[in-house]
Design a protein around this motif. Structure first.
Motif, short mmCIF file in Angstrom:
data_model
loop_
_atom_site.label_atom_id
_atom_site.label_comp_id
_atom_site.label_asym_id
_atom_site.label_seq_id
_atom_site.Cartn_x
_atom_site.Cartn_y
_atom_site.Cartn_z
N PHE A 29 11.65 -26.82 12.01
CA PHE A 29 10.47 -26.66 12.87
C PHE A 29 9.23 -26.38 12.01
O PHE A 29 8.15 -26.92 12.28
CB PHE A 29 10.70 -25.51 13.86
N ALA A 30 9.38 -25.54 10.99
CA ALA A 30 8.25 -25.21 10.12
C ALA A 30 7.75 -26.46 9.39
O ALA A 30 6.54 -26.72 9.32
CB ALA A 30 8.66 -24.14 9.12
N ILE A 31 8.68 -27.23 8.84
CA ILE A 31 8.30 -28.45 8.11
C ILE A 31 7.67 -29.46 9.07
O ILE A 31 6.66 -30.10 8.76
CB ILE A 31 9.53 -29.05 7.41
N TRP A 32 8.29 -29.60 10.25
CA TRP A 32 7.73 -30.55 11.23
C TRP A 32 6.33 -30.14 11.66
O TRP A 32 5.46 -30.99 11.87
CB TRP A 32 8.65 -30.60 12.45
N LEU A 33 6.09 -28.84 11.79
CA LEU A 33 4.78 -28.38 12.22
C LEU A 33 3.70 -28.85 11.25
O LEU A 33 2.64 -29.34 11.67
CB LEU A 33 4.78 -26.85 12.31
N VAL A 34 3.98 -28.73 9.97
CA VAL A 34 3.03 -29.20 8.96
C VAL A 34 2.94 -30.72 8.99
O VAL A 34 1.86 -31.31 8.93
CB VAL A 34 3.44 -28.69 7.57
N PRO A 65 -6.97 -32.55 6.73
CA PRO A 65 -5.79 -32.34 5.89
C PRO A 65 -5.92 -31.11 4.98
O PRO A 65 -4.90 -30.46 4.67
CB PRO A 65 -5.71 -33.62 5.07
N ASP A 66 -7.15 -30.81 4.54
CA ASP A 66 -7.33 -29.64 3.67
C ASP A 66 -6.97 -28.35 4.42
O ASP A 66 -6.37 -27.43 3.85
CB ASP A 66 -8.77 -29.56 3.17
N VAL A 67 -7.35 -28.29 5.69
CA VAL A 67 -7.02 -27.11 6.50
C VAL A 67 -5.50 -26.98 6.62
O VAL A 67 -4.94 -25.88 6.49
CB VAL A 67 -7.66 -27.23 7.90
N THR A 68 -4.85 -28.10 6.83
CA THR A 68 -3.39 -28.07 6.95
C THR A 68 -2.74 -27.65 5.64
O THR A 68 -1.84 -26.81 5.62
CB THR A 68 -2.87 -29.46 7.36
N VAL A 105 -2.88 -23.79 6.95
CA VAL A 105 -1.74 -23.80 7.88
C VAL A 105 -0.41 -23.75 7.14
O VAL A 105 0.48 -22.95 7.49
CB VAL A 105 -1.79 -25.05 8.78
N ALA A 106 -0.25 -24.59 6.12
CA ALA A 106 1.04 -24.65 5.41
C ALA A 106 1.43 -23.31 4.81
O ALA A 106 2.59 -22.87 4.98
CB ALA A 106 0.99 -25.74 4.34
N PRO A 107 0.53 -22.60 4.10
CA PRO A 107 0.92 -21.27 3.58
C PRO A 107 1.30 -20.28 4.67
O PRO A 107 2.25 -19.51 4.51
CB PRO A 107 -0.33 -20.82 2.82
N VAL A 108 0.54 -20.31 5.79
CA VAL A 108 0.86 -19.40 6.90
C VAL A 108 2.25 -19.73 7.46
O VAL A 108 3.05 -18.83 7.75
CB VAL A 108 -0.20 -19.50 8.01
N VAL A 109 2.54 -21.02 7.60
CA VAL A 109 3.85 -21.43 8.12
C VAL A 109 4.97 -20.98 7.18
O VAL A 109 6.02 -20.50 7.64
CB VAL A 109 3.89 -22.96 8.32
N VAL A 110 4.75 -21.10 5.89
CA VAL A 110 5.77 -20.68 4.91
C VAL A 110 6.02 -19.18 5.03
O VAL A 110 7.17 -18.72 5.01
CB VAL A 110 5.34 -21.04 3.48
#
Length: 733
Positions: free
Chosen positions: A53-58, A454-457, A461-466
């Protein structure tokens, strides 16, 4: 700036791998954990889904083609998860409803993971080709399970079964049965899909259908075998009745032949069923275990007689949102029927999924659960499947529903059911793309049209998801597993108490597990601590310091459990039993009284409170309780003996002897009952009958003979070997 294509490719591939890995979860058995067939699978599934789910979210933020599409099924699954949460929070024990326990490892935590699983599958497996590949991976896992089950025939690998019923790596024949049921119908669907395209691999899928069906039959799970037969009848009936108008005129002749064959097979199955029913008492049927089990199918069984009516009463008490998941035990204890004394005493399921959801979510939760079946059928019949494919998929949904009338769900069945829901969602949304548009497709297009930098992601977003993923894995999985492993260490340290060279029991393992303070672990850890403590405190070889440590840990656990679940019977009954067995009746009394207030019809509760009263010297109220237990089910030998002992204590020897003679007559092999009857005869000064009972014991047991012969000599010498009369806690047991 455009997203890095290599990065999106990696993310998509990782999502596929994690989704594929979930299909192998049923193979995983965590032998080092408490409830190894359940807990290992549960935490493995959760970690895989959380990561996917985390990977898919990104991925979805980068790639619009990985964003979810909206369908009636996706809305239904989402609303079901929300309603389940509301019902759980409004239930009698919200924490338990959310987190469950080790034995079941379900609760809302599993529902939300299944929702996430559905969302990821529905977003990245977009067409039938994706799903056919996904099914092929699932067939590999199911085939390994089937091979393992086949090897079980006649081998020591059946050691964890009470009967020679296949369970493979699932640990329960019923769990394996439904797992095979769903795979059998998916294989049959793949057969139909392949033959529609005139592909020879359809024969391979048909062979898989046969293998999975045979393993299902090998589990000897009657409800699921009925589900298989009933679902096949539905499939054949649809094929026989429904004409496929989409076929060309040149194909209608072959289609008509198939319809005739389907109708003929349906007739043969019905005739076979009628013939089997007529021959159910024949020697051939009764001498084979499988056929004998099938012939014994009846509405006259404990689950239907006792458990289902309890569930109906529980639903009537809380009809709107129910009691919350994992709370059927409250209903069971409150509406306990004393006539089911010979059955399992701690039912936590109604053994009917639909009744379970009536209890868990009331009529609202039940309707949203049933809507998943309804929406599945709608998706099947509105999507671009052939008639045969529709028939098979309808059979899959119907078969799962029939199975669920007799059994409760588990992770393996939940997993495959949500795989089915994901596939049907994808089929319906794929058809919208091909031209069968609807209002929901507009919303899907709007989701896909959202532009995200994409920069925001990548940098926000990606660090927060991790970070959230790491936190979720730690709090939702690592800590419960750590508590589980600590509990296992505690149980291992208690496993060989009293044996030479055995390790010293260590209460610290239990207290460490409780110190982690995860709800899923606490009650089961405490209950195992009570059991271990009883052994420790009665053992001669255990040091006093160790006994004191266990005693302190157990008394603290009893108090904590009462505070945590103030309306749950188990904590009070087990706590009272612990204190009463130590002779600390004043500590046990309030717990036993609270247990009686919660479940006043349960014989074990009545006898425990009576035992406590006797320990405190209150024989008269104890006899009232024992008599109530006895009269609630006069065929219960335990309450018969308890009542006879109670009469003996009040010097009503004649009635005590009369009841005890019935017990002895019913089971002549129980030598302890003969000795008890001899004691009653001595109370009534009937020495000849007392000697007769003791001689019967001496002639039947070399072990008992020396002590019994000495007792006979004492009686002939004018002594009563049973004096003084027993007055300890065991009197009422």
């Amino acid at each position: 700036m455009t997203p890095n294509k290599n990065l999106t490719t990696i993310l998509r591939f990782a999502t596929y791998v994690l989704l594929a890995a979930t299909l192998f979860v049923p193979l995983f058995v965590a032998n080092s954990m408490f409830f190894p067939f359940i807990t290992g699978k549960a935490y493995a599934f959760r970690v895989l889904v959380e990561a996917a789910f985390a990977i898919w979210l990104v991925l979805g933020l980068f790639d619009k083609n990985a964003r979810p599409k909206i369908s009636p099924l996706s809305i239904g699954v989402t609303l079901f998860a929300i309603i389940a949460l509301i019902a759980d929070l409004a239930g009698v024990n919200p924490i338990r409803s959310l987190w469950s326990n080790y034995e079941r490892s379900e609760g809302w935590i599993v529902i939300i993971h299944l929702w996430g699983y559905f969302v990821v599958m529905a977003s990245v497996l977009r067409n039938r080709i994706h799903w056919q590949r996904f099914f092929n991976v699932s067939f590999i896992a199911a085939l390994v399970v089937a091979i393992y089950a086949t090897v079980q025939f006649g081998t020591a690998m059946l050691a964890h079964n009470a009967a020679p019923r296949l369970d493979a790596r699932l640990g329960n024949a019923e769990y394996l049965a439904v797992y095979m049921l769903i795979h059998a119908f998916i294989a049959l669907y793949m057969t139909a899909a392949a033959w529609t395209k005139k592909q020879a691999r359809g024969y391979l899928y048909l062979a898989l259908f046969a293998v999975f069906s045979l393993v299902l039959v090998g589990t000897q799970t009657r409800g699921t075998i009925l589900a298989l037969a009933g679902a096949l009848c539905i499939v054949l009936a649809i094929i026989a009745i429904k004409k496929d108008t989409s076929l060309a005129a040149s194909e209608q002749r072959s289609a008509n032949i198939i319809r005739i064959i389907a109708g003929s097979l349906l007739g043969l199955i019905i005739l076979g069923g009628v013939g089997f029913y007529d021959a159910r008492q024949s020697n051939f049927v009764q001498t084979h275990q499988l056929t004998a089990r099938l012939a014994s199918i009846s509405f006259d069984n404990p689950r239907i007689q006792y458990i289902w009516p309890m569930a109906i009463k529980g639903f009537a008490e809380k009809p709107v949102l129910g009691w919350g998941q994992e709370n059927f035990n409250y209903v069971f204890n409150k509406y306990y029927d004393p006539k089911m004394w010979g059955q399992e005493q701690w039912f936590d399921r109604a053994h009917n999924v639909f009744l379970d959801w009536l209890i868990a979510g009331g009529v609202i939760g039940f309707l949203f659960y049933v809507s998943l079946y309804v929406l599945s059928l709608v998706a099947i019949w509105r999507s671009r499947f052939t008639v045969i494919e529709r028939a098979v998929l309808t059979g899959l949904v119907a078969g799962y529903a029939i199975h669920n009338i007799f059994v409760f769900d588990n992770l393996a069945s939940y997993l495959m059911f949500f795989v089915t829901l994901g596939f049907l969602h994808a089929a319906s949304t794929e058809d919208e793309v091909k031209g069968k548009t609807g209002k929901l497709s507009v919303w899907s297009d709007k989701i896909a049209a959202v532009v995200i930098n994409p920069d925001v992601t990548e940098w926000i977003v990606a660090p927060v998801v991790v970070i959230l993923l790491a936190g979720g894995i730690y709090f939702f999985n690592y800590r419960p597993v750590a508590a589980n492993l600590s509990l296992i260490k505690g149980l291992t340290s208690c496993a060989y108490i009293g044996q030479q060279g055995a390790p010293t029991p260590n209460a610290a393992y239990f207290t460490n597990a409780l110190a982690i303070d995860v709800y899923v672990a606490n009650q089961e850890t405490r209950e195992q601590l009570y059991s271990c403590s009883g052994q420790v405190l009665s053992a001669q070889t255990v040091p006093d310091a160790t006994k004191l440590a266990f005693y302190k840990a157990t008394t603290a656990a009893i108090a904590a459990q009462a505070s945590s679940t103030p309306n749950d019977l188990r904590g009070y009954l087990f706590g009272a039993s612990f204190y009463d067995n130590l002779g600390q009746y004043s500590f046990g009394k309030p717990l036993a009284e609270r247990a009686y207030a919660i479940s006043p019809q349960k014989q074990s509760v009545l006898l425990e409170l009576a035992s406590n009263e006797i320990g405190l010297g209150s024989t008269t109220p104890a006899l009232v309780l024992i008599k109530k237990a006895y009269e609630s089910a006069t065929d219960n030998p335990t309450t018969k003996i308890a009542y006879a002992r109670g009469l003996y204590l009040t010097k009503d020897y004649a009635d005590a002897i009369s009841i005890m003679k019935e017990v002895v007559a019913a089971d002549q092999t129980n030598l302890q009952n003969h000795i008890t009857l001899a004691m009653f005869y001595m109370g009534n000064k009937d020495t000849e009958n007392a000697i007769s009972e003791l001689n019967a014991v001496a002639s039947s047991s070399i072990e008992y003979a020396p002590a019994v012969n000495k007792a006979v000599k004492d009686i002939r010498a004018g002594k009563n070997p049973f004096a003084p009369a027993p007055t300890d806690a065991s009197t009422a047991q």
